[in-house]
Design an enzyme around this catalytic site. Structure first.
Site, PDB file in Angstrom:
ATOM      1  N   THR A 131     -14.750  38.680  32.787  1.00 34.70           N
ATOM      2  CA  THR A 131     -13.993  38.500  31.472  1.00 34.70           C
ATOM      3  C   THR A 131     -12.996  39.290  31.373  1.00 34.70           C
ATOM      4  O   THR A 131     -12.168  39.017  30.372  1.00 34.70           O
ATOM      5  CB  THR A 131     -15.115  38.494  30.473  1.00 34.70           C
ATOM      6  N   CYS A 165     -12.387  41.719  36.018  1.00 32.91           N
ATOM      7  CA  CYS A 165     -13.827  41.652  36.213  1.00 32.91           C
ATOM      8  C   CYS A 165     -13.982  39.878  35.651  1.00 32.91           C
ATOM      9  O   CYS A 165     -12.987  39.553  35.796  1.00 32.91           O
ATOM     10  CB  CYS A 165     -14.696  42.385  35.257  1.00 32.91           C
ATOM     11  N   ASP A 167     -14.544  44.030  40.123  1.00 38.95           N
ATOM     12  CA  ASP A 167     -16.025  43.943  40.608  1.00 38.95           C
ATOM     13  C   ASP A 167     -16.093  42.964  41.203  1.00 38.95           C
ATOM     14  O   ASP A 167     -15.076  42.134  41.597  1.00 38.95           O
ATOM     15  CB  ASP A 167     -16.894  44.131  39.353  1.00 38.95           C
ATOM     16  N   HIS A 174       4.841  47.348  22.938  1.00 40.78           N
ATOM     17  CA  HIS A 174       4.436  47.897  21.733  1.00 40.78           C
ATOM     18  C   HIS A 174       3.387  48.996  21.905  1.00 40.78           C
ATOM     19  O   HIS A 174       3.268  50.073  21.174  1.00 40.78           O
ATOM     20  CB  HIS A 174       3.861  46.894  20.712  1.00 40.78           C
ATOM     21  N   HIS A 217       6.834  52.378  17.642  1.00 41.35           N
ATOM     22  CA  HIS A 217       5.594  52.170  18.387  1.00 41.35           C
ATOM     23  C   HIS A 217       5.040  53.483  19.025  1.00 41.35           C
ATOM     24  O   HIS A 217       4.094  53.467  19.431  1.00 41.35           O
ATOM     25  CB  HIS A 217       5.787  51.109  19.448  1.00 41.35           C
TER      26      HIS A 217
END
Ligand code: RB5
Length: 133
Positions: free
Chosen positions: A67, A65, A8, A98, A133
């Site tokens: 965060t 973005c 963004d 994993h 996994h």
């Protein structure tokens, strides 16, 4: 291996740096936007990258973005997408090994370019470990 990248407006500044870093490593990158610093809705770009990654199962995605939170939340609403929010190299490595993550998310407002490089290196080098996994 192709990478699709989307941001963004709050991930827009670091995007050219990430694209160039990947290209220098011989990775093909397609930029799915945003293409200016004008304010946009991050889920639109998460959707674009998710659709591209789901279409080409050998590809990976990168979503940035401010965060990384909004992008990772939006991306993980898509069935078949395993988006990992990684702000350090260890998490990026384990996300591949994993969790078989197919989209890397991080926040431009959280990591500087040096840390971004180490996250990208760990992500690129990582390979799904399979097994338990
Ligand atoms: C935009 O200001 C910011 O809220 C967005 O980039 C992101 O951090 C949301 O999770």
């Amino acid at each position: 291996m192709k990478y699709f990248i989307g941001t963004d407006h709050a991930g827009f500044e670091v995007k050219p740096f990430v694209i160039e870093y990947l290209q220098k490593k011989g990775i093909e990158v397609e930029d799915l936007g945003t293409y200016s610093s004008e304010s946009v809705d991050y889920p639109d770009f998460a959707s674009k990258v998710c659709a591209a990654v789901l279409k080409d199962e050998r590809s990976k995605g990168i979503l940035i973005c401010g965060t990384g939170l909004g992008m990772s939340m939006a991306a993980n609403r898509h069935e078949g997408i395993r988006a990992a929010l990684c702000h350090d190299a260890y998490t990026a490595s384990v996300a591949r090994g994993h969790n078989d993550a197919n989209i890397l998310c991080f926040g431009e407002r959280i990591v500087g370019k040096g840390v971004a490089e180490s996250i990208l290196d760990a992500w690129i080098a990582g390979c799904f470990d399979g097994g338990r996994h």
